[in-house]
Scaffold this active site. Sequence first.
Site, PDB file in Angstrom:
ATOM      1  N   MET A  87      11.308  52.426  30.007  1.00  0.00           N
ATOM      2  CA  MET A  87      11.340  52.438  31.511  1.00  0.00           C
ATOM      3  C   MET A  87       9.819  52.148  32.154  1.00  0.00           C
ATOM      4  O   MET A  87      10.702  51.621  33.115  1.00  0.00           O
ATOM      5  CB  MET A  87      12.043  53.808  32.118  1.00  0.00           C
ATOM      6  CG  MET A  87      13.172  54.046  31.635  1.00  0.00           C
ATOM      7  SD  MET A  87      14.092  55.315  32.616  1.00  0.00           S
ATOM      8  CE  MET A  87      12.543  56.783  32.800  1.00  0.00           C
ATOM      9  N   GLY A  88       9.005  50.838  31.580  1.00  0.00           N
ATOM     10  CA  GLY A  88       8.143  50.399  31.934  1.00  0.00           C
ATOM     11  C   GLY A  88       7.067  51.586  32.493  1.00  0.00           C
ATOM     12  O   GLY A  88       6.811  52.346  31.696  1.00  0.00           O
ATOM     13  N   LEU A 135       4.156  50.311  30.472  1.00  0.00           N
ATOM     14  CA  LEU A 135       3.733  50.314  29.644  1.00  0.00           C
ATOM     15  C   LEU A 135       2.449  51.307  29.019  1.00  0.00           C
ATOM     16  O   LEU A 135       1.676  50.677  30.053  1.00  0.00           O
ATOM     17  CB  LEU A 135       4.317  49.164  28.823  1.00  0.00           C
ATOM     18  CG  LEU A 135       5.485  49.012  29.077  1.00  0.00           C
ATOM     19  CD1 LEU A 135       5.611  46.998  28.741  1.00  0.00           C
ATOM     20  CD2 LEU A 135       6.648  49.879  28.375  1.00  0.00           C
ATOM     21  N   GLY A 171       1.319  54.418  23.854  1.00  0.00           N
ATOM     22  CA  GLY A 171       2.476  54.444  23.390  1.00  0.00           C
ATOM     23  C   GLY A 171       3.594  53.580  22.963  1.00  0.00           C
ATOM     24  O   GLY A 171       4.135  53.426  21.933  1.00  0.00           O
ATOM     25  N   HIS A 172       3.971  53.527  24.176  1.00  0.00           N
ATOM     26  CA  HIS A 172       5.423  51.922  24.123  1.00  0.00           C
ATOM     27  C   HIS A 172       4.630  50.330  23.332  1.00  0.00           C
ATOM     28  O   HIS A 172       4.700  50.028  22.447  1.00  0.00           O
ATOM     29  CB  HIS A 172       5.002  51.451  25.592  1.00  0.00           C
ATOM     30  CG  HIS A 172       5.963  52.226  26.719  1.00  0.00           C
ATOM     31  ND1 HIS A 172       5.206  53.557  27.647  1.00  0.00           N
ATOM     32  CD2 HIS A 172       6.729  53.223  26.300  1.00  0.00           C
ATOM     33  CE1 HIS A 172       5.780  53.383  28.243  1.00  0.00           C
ATOM     34  NE2 HIS A 172       7.259  53.901  28.054  1.00  0.00           N
ATOM     35  N   ASP A 176       9.655  61.568  22.678  1.00  0.00           N
ATOM     36  CA  ASP A 176      10.615  62.283  22.970  1.00  0.00           C
ATOM     37  C   ASP A 176      12.045  62.358  21.795  1.00  0.00           C
ATOM     38  O   ASP A 176      12.666  62.023  21.339  1.00  0.00           O
ATOM     39  CB  ASP A 176      11.486  61.255  23.888  1.00  0.00           C
ATOM     40  CG  ASP A 176      10.723  60.569  24.636  1.00  0.00           C
ATOM     41  OD1 ASP A 176      10.338  61.738  25.835  1.00  0.00           O
ATOM     42  OD2 ASP A 176       9.858  59.434  25.537  1.00  0.00           O
ATOM     43  N   VAL A 194       2.262  59.227  20.608  1.00  0.00           N
ATOM     44  CA  VAL A 194       0.474  58.209  21.005  1.00  0.00           C
ATOM     45  C   VAL A 194       0.049  59.153  22.091  1.00  0.00           C
ATOM     46  O   VAL A 194       0.736  60.106  22.955  1.00  0.00           O
ATOM     47  CB  VAL A 194       0.317  56.666  21.197  1.00  0.00           C
ATOM     48  CG1 VAL A 194      -1.326  56.351  21.489  1.00  0.00           C
ATOM     49  CG2 VAL A 194       1.541  56.460  20.256  1.00  0.00           C
ATOM     50  N   SER A 237       2.420  58.847  28.169  1.00  0.00           N
ATOM     51  CA  SER A 237       3.575  59.553  28.993  1.00  0.00           C
ATOM     52  C   SER A 237       3.234  58.451  30.482  1.00  0.00           C
ATOM     53  O   SER A 237       2.035  58.989  31.494  1.00  0.00           O
ATOM     54  CB  SER A 237       3.738  61.434  29.785  1.00  0.00           C
ATOM     55  OG  SER A 237       4.820  60.361  30.732  1.00  0.00           O
ATOM     56  N   SER A 238       4.246  58.051  30.850  1.00  0.00           N
ATOM     57  CA  SER A 238       4.369  57.374  32.562  1.00  0.00           C
ATOM     58  C   SER A 238       3.687  58.132  33.152  1.00  0.00           C
ATOM     59  O   SER A 238       2.771  58.271  34.478  1.00  0.00           O
ATOM     60  CB  SER A 238       5.234  56.517  32.798  1.00  0.00           C
ATOM     61  OG  SER A 238       5.975  55.334  31.201  1.00  0.00           O
TER      62      SER A 238
HETATM   63  O1  PAF Z   1      12.661  56.797  26.504  1.00  0.00           O
HETATM   64  C1  PAF Z   1      13.145  56.167  27.634  1.00  0.00           C
HETATM   65  O2  PAF Z   1      11.802  55.248  28.792  1.00  0.00           O
HETATM   66  C2  PAF Z   1      13.806  56.105  27.863  1.00  0.00           C
HETATM   67  O3  PAF Z   1      14.600  57.064  27.814  1.00  0.00           O
HETATM   68  C3  PAF Z   1      14.773  54.360  27.505  1.00  0.00           C
HETATM   69  C4  PAF Z   1      15.142  54.803  26.145  1.00  0.00           C
HETATM   70  C5  PAF Z   1      14.222  53.390  27.859  1.00  0.00           C
HETATM   71  C6  PAF Z   1      16.611  54.856  28.627  1.00  0.00           C
HETATM   72  O4  PAF Z   1      16.532  54.687  29.451  1.00  0.00           O
END
Ligand code: PAF
Length: 298
Positions: free
Chosen positions: A31-32, A34, A37-38, A152, A178, A187-188
């Site tokens: 969901m951006g 970033l 972790g991303h 998650d 992370v 986390s964002s």
């Molecule tokens: O984990 C997330 O950021 C969101 O739940 C996902 C998997 C991108 C779905 O919108």
Amino acid sequence: MPVIITTVAALRAACSAARSEGRSVGLVPTMGYLHDGHRSLMRAARAECDFVVTTIFVNPLQFGPTEDLDRYPRDLEGDIAACRDEGVDAVFAPTVLELYPQYPPATTVHVAGLTDALCGSSRPGHFDGVTTIVAKLFSIAGPCRAYFGRKDAQQLAVITRMAADLDLAVDVIGCPLVREHDGLARSSRNAYLDPHQREVAPAIFAALRAGVDAVRAGARSARALEAIVTERLAAHPELRVEYAEVRDAATIAPIERLEGQVLLAVAVFCGSTRLIDNVALRVSGESVDADLGIGWNS
Ligand code: PAF
């Protein structure tokens, strides 16, 4: 520089062109906003796949009416720079109208059972929103691998089960949780914390570690473990525990005694910010293996 794609048709065409050249497609749904972790998901995808797509879409379907959809942090320019740094091939950043021409969609994906507890209890409909958008992204991109963080943990279990139940031709890959150096899970939503809350928030990981220490010392009762973690969290007036629960890691079913793959998961409000965290435990008789995540100073 990654190619920036904003339409379903263009993403479908780019992924199908990659596949027809014999290139494997790796998908990193986000969901951006970033963070590291991303980035670790993108790195894993880059290492294992030929054509890496990161999706950036704040999915309205997974937010409840009183949740933070409108103020969810966004920074598309910074996200594209992060994707460029990680060698991502394509960024998919569609509008809501592009992904949901009719909102809400009449068709959604529901994974029964696993979505009832933990975050599913306090966020009704949340996981249906997640599985619906992830199923759509799988359908558009046709990835052979898709990468999700273990922070998650319930989401990962739910998506894994969806892919198995629907025979989706994708490997769902869980990547390490992370942490910041002081142990706070990345986390964002950490961006919402004020300086004092940010100082208190690592207490969440400290409580989980106290639980792990108890298991290493021989504790095997799920309820006793939950009580230890809850008590540690309750020592901080700034924190409000939504849940601190022990579950089977794959099925999210409740358990009484710790044996096999176990998830110790918490959701905690720090001010008005809801944070989640967990540790995964592998318990076999006397032996305990704890996955505490990476990036923190041990
Ligand atoms: O984990 C997330 O950021 C969101 O739940 C996902 C998997 C991108 C779905 O919108």
